[in-house]
Design a protein around this motif. Structure first.
Motif, short mmCIF file in Angstrom:
data_model
loop_
_atom_site.label_atom_id
_atom_site.label_comp_id
_atom_site.label_asym_id
_atom_site.label_seq_id
_atom_site.Cartn_x
_atom_site.Cartn_y
_atom_site.Cartn_z
N LEU A 3 0.72 -1.25 -0.18
CA LEU A 3 0.11 0.00 -0.08
C LEU A 3 0.54 1.44 0.37
CD1 LEU A 3 -3.01 -0.96 2.56
CD2 LEU A 3 -2.36 -1.04 0.06
N VAL A 47 -7.37 -4.77 0.09
CA VAL A 47 -6.72 -3.92 0.24
C VAL A 47 -7.53 -2.88 1.27
CG1 VAL A 47 -6.77 -1.10 -0.88
CG2 VAL A 47 -6.17 -3.40 -2.33
N THR A 61 -5.57 -1.48 4.79
CA THR A 61 -6.30 -0.30 5.28
C THR A 61 -6.77 -0.10 6.38
OG1 THR A 61 -6.23 0.05 2.42
CG2 THR A 61 -6.98 1.85 4.20
#
Length: 258
Positions: free
Chosen positions: A14, A68, A72
């Motif tokens: 990321l 993701v 996150t």
């Protein structure tokens, strides 16, 4: 096969890029877009334009979105829970995610598990992904907005079909197509389109975001037009999310009169 192995072995990374206010006033907090990179076997960092088309073709894109979202939200929970200025993150979603019947439950369950505030998360959906199935996309967005999440309509201006639906789409931000931003100083048509999109967004009560802002001259023109936010190399390069530094809260400094 490389993408499947990358998911199994966590061979993704990321990155982030700040989204900055165009005008002088700044609110508390910091807004960043989460960017995905693939780590090749030799350590090379691969941008999503090189692998996401294949992921969508072979129905792996929704699985990558899950990766993701999970990472996150965990990062938010671990790094910003005690922060005096909460961070807002934008997470991109693909067309397959909008159509996935179990994705809504996954997002809500991940929010509950990590304990993050939904107000810290803005999901970005591309204009083309929304207009492909407007009914399904609208239902998806309305459900998550009811939980407190927000939405950005990304790449707005890449296809004008969404002008027809914009009044009804439950989005909070309009992100203007980057090619229009890049050429707006040299192409009067692109300039007029950026101005029109911003005026329409303001009229509908939606914040506008200009992407791919590469020069300070472009940033100044966007500020004069009244665009709310800007993102691009004129402000900051993409960096690994682990490099993110939490902004300090303002402090009151007492100066002695002696």
């Amino acid at each position: 096969s490389r993408l499947t192995r990358a998911l199994e072995e966590n061979r993704f990374a990321l990155y982030f890029q700040p989204i900055m206010p165009c005008a002088s006033q700044t609110g508390p907090g910091k807004h960043v877009e989460i960017l995905l990179r693939l780590i090749a076997d030799d350590g090379t960092i691969i941008r999503p334009g090189a692998f996401l088309p294949a992921a969508e073709k072979y129905n792996l894109a929704a699985g990558i979105d899950r990766w993701v979202i999970t990472r996150t939200m965990r990062w938010l929970a671990e790094n910003t829970a005690e922060a005096s200025w909460p961070v807002t993150v934008s997470i991109n979603l693909c067309r397959q995610t909008l159509a996935s019947p179990d994705m809504l439950k996954f997002v809500i369950d991940t929010m509950d598990t990590t304990g993050i505030s939904p107000g810290q998360v803005i999901f970005e959906v591309a204009e083309t992904a929304v207009t492909t199935n407007i009914t399904q996309a609208t239902s998806f967005m309305l459900t998550l907005r009811g939980c407190g999440f927000r939405f950005t309509l990304d790449d707005f201006g890449s296809g004008m079909s969404s002008f027809t639906y914009l009044k009804k789409l439950p989005v909070d931000f309009l992100k203007i197509e980057g090619t229009l931003i890049r050429d707006m100083l040299s192409d009067p048509v692109d300039y007029a389109m950026v101005r029109s999109i911003n005026e329409l967004g303001q009229l509908l009560g939606k914040d506008t975001v200009a992407k791919h802002v590469e020069t300070l001259e472009t940033a100044e023109v966007l500020r004069r037009l009244g665009v709310n936010h800007a993102q691009g190399h004129a402000y900051a390069m993409e960096e690994p999310l682990n490099n993110f530094v939490q902004p300090s809260a303002p402090r009151l400094v007492v100066v002695s009169s002696r």
